[in-house]
Design a protein around this motif. Sequence first.
Motif, PDB file in Angstrom:
ATOM      1  N   UNK A 303      24.941  20.546 -58.621  1.00 22.40           N
ATOM      2  CA  UNK A 303      23.677  21.465 -58.070  1.00 22.40           C
ATOM      3  C   UNK A 303      22.914  22.170 -59.246  1.00 22.40           C
ATOM      4  N   UNK A 304      23.749  22.599 -60.184  1.00 24.53           N
ATOM      5  CA  UNK A 304      23.061  23.287 -61.379  1.00 24.53           C
ATOM      6  C   UNK A 304      22.421  22.253 -62.168  1.00 24.53           C
ATOM      7  N   UNK A 305      22.673  20.942 -62.300  1.00 20.55           N
ATOM      8  CA  UNK A 305      21.990  19.999 -62.796  1.00 20.55           C
ATOM      9  C   UNK A 305      20.459  19.804 -62.235  1.00 20.55           C
ATOM     10  N   UNK A 306      20.855  19.487 -60.974  1.00 13.50           N
ATOM     11  CA  UNK A 306      19.363  19.669 -60.046  1.00 13.50           C
ATOM     12  C   UNK A 306      18.464  20.619 -60.613  1.00 13.50           C
ATOM     13  N   UNK A 307      19.008  21.878 -60.399  1.00 13.90           N
ATOM     14  CA  UNK A 307      18.003  23.095 -60.529  1.00 13.90           C
ATOM     15  C   UNK A 307      17.388  22.785 -62.062  1.00 13.90           C
ATOM     16  N   UNK A 308      18.332  22.742 -63.007  1.00 15.28           N
ATOM     17  CA  UNK A 308      17.628  22.482 -64.296  1.00 15.28           C
ATOM     18  C   UNK A 308      16.624  21.437 -64.432  1.00 15.28           C
ATOM     19  N   UNK A 309      16.872  20.389 -63.852  1.00 17.28           N
ATOM     20  CA  UNK A 309      16.058  19.037 -63.927  1.00 17.28           C
ATOM     21  C   UNK A 309      14.671  19.446 -63.204  1.00 17.28           C
ATOM     22  N   UNK A 310      14.751  20.299 -62.276  1.00 16.53           N
ATOM     23  CA  UNK A 310      13.592  20.468 -61.614  1.00 16.53           C
ATOM     24  C   UNK A 310      12.521  21.488 -62.743  1.00 16.53           C
ATOM     25  N   UNK A 311      13.033  22.116 -63.693  1.00 20.33           N
ATOM     26  CA  UNK A 311      12.261  22.757 -64.676  1.00 20.33           C
ATOM     27  C   UNK A 311      11.598  21.666 -65.519  1.00 20.33           C
ATOM     28  N   UNK A 312      12.300  20.724 -65.814  1.00 23.70           N
ATOM     29  CA  UNK A 312      11.738  19.561 -66.653  1.00 23.70           C
ATOM     30  C   UNK A 312      10.644  18.711 -66.015  1.00 23.70           C
ATOM     31  N   UNK A 313      10.695  18.731 -64.565  1.00 22.23           N
ATOM     32  CA  UNK A 313       9.815  17.891 -63.732  1.00 22.23           C
ATOM     33  C   UNK A 313       8.499  18.975 -63.792  1.00 22.23           C
ATOM     34  N   UNK A 314       8.676  20.053 -63.510  1.00 25.04           N
ATOM     35  CA  UNK A 314       7.409  21.028 -63.658  1.00 25.04           C
ATOM     36  C   UNK A 314       6.685  21.063 -64.877  1.00 25.04           C
TER      37      UNK A 314
END
Length: 361
Positions: A303-314
């Motif tokens: 879950x924590x990795x998904x949230x951090x990954x969203x920042x890179x996608x943005x």
Amino acid sequence: MLKTLKKTSGKGAPKPQVIEAVDSNLFKKFESNLKKKDSAKEPALPEEEQDVIVSISSKKSAKKPVKASLSKQEDEKKEAVATPLKQKTVSPATKPKPDENPETIKKLKETIKVEPIDGLFDDVQENLEEEAISAEPERPLVSNEFLTGSDLSSNSGDDAEEIELVYGAANKEYSIGNYEESLAAIRQFLQSEKKVSGTTEQLVRLLELKAECEYELEQYSRSAKTLQEIVPQHITRNSPDFLPLLEKFIAKFKANDQEKHAIQFLFTALNEYRQLHDHAKMDETYDDIETAYRQLEDWPRLIQSYQNHLTIKKALKDYQGQLDLLDQLGKLLYDQGEEDKSRKCYKQRLVIENEMAKAMK
């Protein structure tokens, strides 16, 4: 014999005594016997006693002194038997000294000429000069008061040669598929008591071969630990081979769907990409990290990795990638009983879809 002497006296006077003269031969016999006894038992008599004995043997000596000498000789003999004679010691001060007259010493110095000693041994000097020319210069002696690790370790050149021999033999076994034999040879060498002090390149090659054998034997965890001995123990972050080596190890585990064993290499590479501001590589690395957490079934970290990954996608303006992450994150939160957080993911997904629709018009 001497004639008897007659002496008249008055009334009551003692009768005249007759004194017989002592035969001189008797004294000579007594003297010779006495000397024999003294020479056998006792040390030589002092000079004074010798004079007495001489006076006894003299024909002209008087009768009374002879009597006294005999009595004195007997007394001294008794004392000598009772108490042994002490040997006379002559002190150094009483010894006769040579002539210490300064004038005499001065004359001796003038008459005796002393030449320097080096003139007597000219041949020695010549031999030394010849030896100094022919001999090699000697190294000075150095006192090592403290021992260091280099004093106790073996020759690094010998170690490097031995590493090459071990690597050659193990690699030959590996090339024909004898992974266990190859691995056993490497482990025996690395577990020996002697300290391995070869070059970094040689050690990296040997450890990589060990990891390859373990990987082929499906000992993935051991293979990962072996590779961790290389990074960063032998290959540091400042080395130009640091990041390419990480990517090589990650690709190896990805090829067999074993990302979970490469999790440490993945995070190390992610940090390197962040320092380089390489968002594309960070995006790819997050995908691999999320795959590793799913293999490990570590849901909180996923879950924590998904949230951090969203920042890179943005940052990459990857809208479709954001939608995919929100779908996966919302579903995972819902499965974990986090309905409110899952609803927020759904709302956020609707906002992104609206923006995508406006951009297409």
